[in-house]
Design a protein around this motif. Structure first.
Motif, PDB file in Angstrom:
ATOM      1  N   VAL A 120       0.848  -1.202   0.000  1.00 50.90           N
ATOM      2  CA  VAL A 120       0.000   0.000   0.000  1.00 50.90           C
ATOM      3  C   VAL A 120       0.883   1.252   0.000  1.00 50.90           C
ATOM      4  N   LYS A 142       2.851   2.383  -3.200  1.00 50.71           N
ATOM      5  CA  LYS A 142       2.126   3.113  -4.262  1.00 50.71           C
ATOM      6  C   LYS A 142       2.540   4.582  -4.243  1.00 50.71           C
ATOM      7  N   ILE A 145      -5.275   5.034   3.003  1.00 54.19           N
ATOM      8  CA  ILE A 145      -4.248   4.068   3.401  1.00 54.19           C
ATOM      9  C   ILE A 145      -4.876   2.917   4.189  1.00 54.19           C
ATOM     10  N   ASN A 157      -7.210   0.660   1.961  1.00 53.82           N
ATOM     11  CA  ASN A 157      -6.414  -0.133   1.024  1.00 53.82           C
ATOM     12  C   ASN A 157      -5.660  -1.244   1.746  1.00 53.82           C
ATOM     13  N   PHE A 158      -5.143  -0.901   2.926  1.00 45.03           N
ATOM     14  CA  PHE A 158      -4.426  -1.920   3.690  1.00 45.03           C
ATOM     15  C   PHE A 158      -5.373  -3.050   4.099  1.00 45.03           C
TER      16      PHE A 158
END
Ligand code: BTN
Length: 249
Positions: A95, A98, A173, A176-177
């Motif tokens: 993550v 990116k 964050i 997405n994690f």
């Protein structure tokens, strides 16, 4: 807090692993809170700041407002501790990568940029006899703190903002994690080999001289490799040995 809306939505509608999320504006430690809450489901704690944020080896984790602090509680984990270490590290690294490709893992589960720490993971376990009853995974990510201005941290810590010059939203964050963590966790047998390979590939300092601290002893040697179980091999003048615990300084 606006971050809660999207995260709540994700937990309620998309997550297979987590059923609840609790938000605290300020708390002692999200890991501590995980052990206090009685909930039959797996859940997440997110805090705006922590007054007693904890790191590995009983260190303090500086936790002012602005950065990301969360922990999650898993009942009867389906995978082993060392697998959780690798999975969590890789999901978080992917993550954060990116935003900058030059992020690596410092064994076992720090995320670093030019040898400065951007994120730390504290995994704690509860046993019933020999059986692993539950697991708490606590994650701290330095998002905004300007560590260059803090003498005590300027050589050891860095924030995502320091690296990217951008304000990156916590919720992006975190969601997405969580998505990636779940994807790997829910089908771990399919992902296991890939995760191990990625973990081995992304560990920094391979074939370099390191100082390693374990049980009060300092070992100077070369980090030779990372094994499939996440342990490392260090070759010193006296011997080549495998370690599952300890700290690279
Ligand atoms: C380390 O690098 O030593 C681990 C740091 C882990 C910090 C996180 S912040 C959220 C969670 N709550 C804590 O008290 N610690 C972890």
């Amino acid at each position: 807090m606006k971050t809660l809306f999207k995260i709540n939505h994700y937990i309620k509608h998309s997550s297979l692993l987590f059923k609840d999320i609790y938000f605290f504006k300020s708390i002692d430690s999200t890991n501590n809170q995980c052990f206090k809450i009685k909930n039959k489901n797996n859940f997440i704690i997110l805090a705006g700041r922590q007054s007693q944020g904890r790191g590995r080896y009983s260190r303090k984790w500086s936790s002012p407002y602005g950065n990301l602090y969360f922990s999650f509680f898993i009942h009867k984990p389906a995978i082993d501790y060392n697998e959780i270490v690798m999975l969590t590290s890789i999901a978080l690294l992917e993550v954060l990568k990116k935003f900058n490709r030059k992020l690596y893992l410092k064994w076992p589960n720090d995320i670093i940029y030019k040898n400065k720490k951007i994120s730390g993971i504290l995994i704690e376990r509860e046993f019933k006899g020999n059986i692993l009853k539950s697991l708490v995974v606590g994650i701290g990510i330095n998002l905004f703190t300007d560590f260059q201005k803090i003498l005590h941290f300027k050589d050891t810590a860095i924030s995502l903002k320091d690296i990217t010059r951008k304000n990156i939203e916590k919720e992006i964050i975190m969601i997405n994690f969580l998505k990636l963590f779940e994807k790997y966790y829910n089908c771990f047998s399919d992902w296991k080999k890939v995760i191990i390979k990625k973990y081995m590939k992304n560990i920094s300092g391979k074939n370099k001289k390191i100082h390693f601290k374990i049980a009060g002893n300092l070992i100077k040697g070369k980090l030779k490799k990372v094994n499939h179980d996440g342990s490392i091999v260090i070759k010193s003048l006296r011997q080549e040995a495998t370690y599952s615990f300890g700290e690279i300084l």
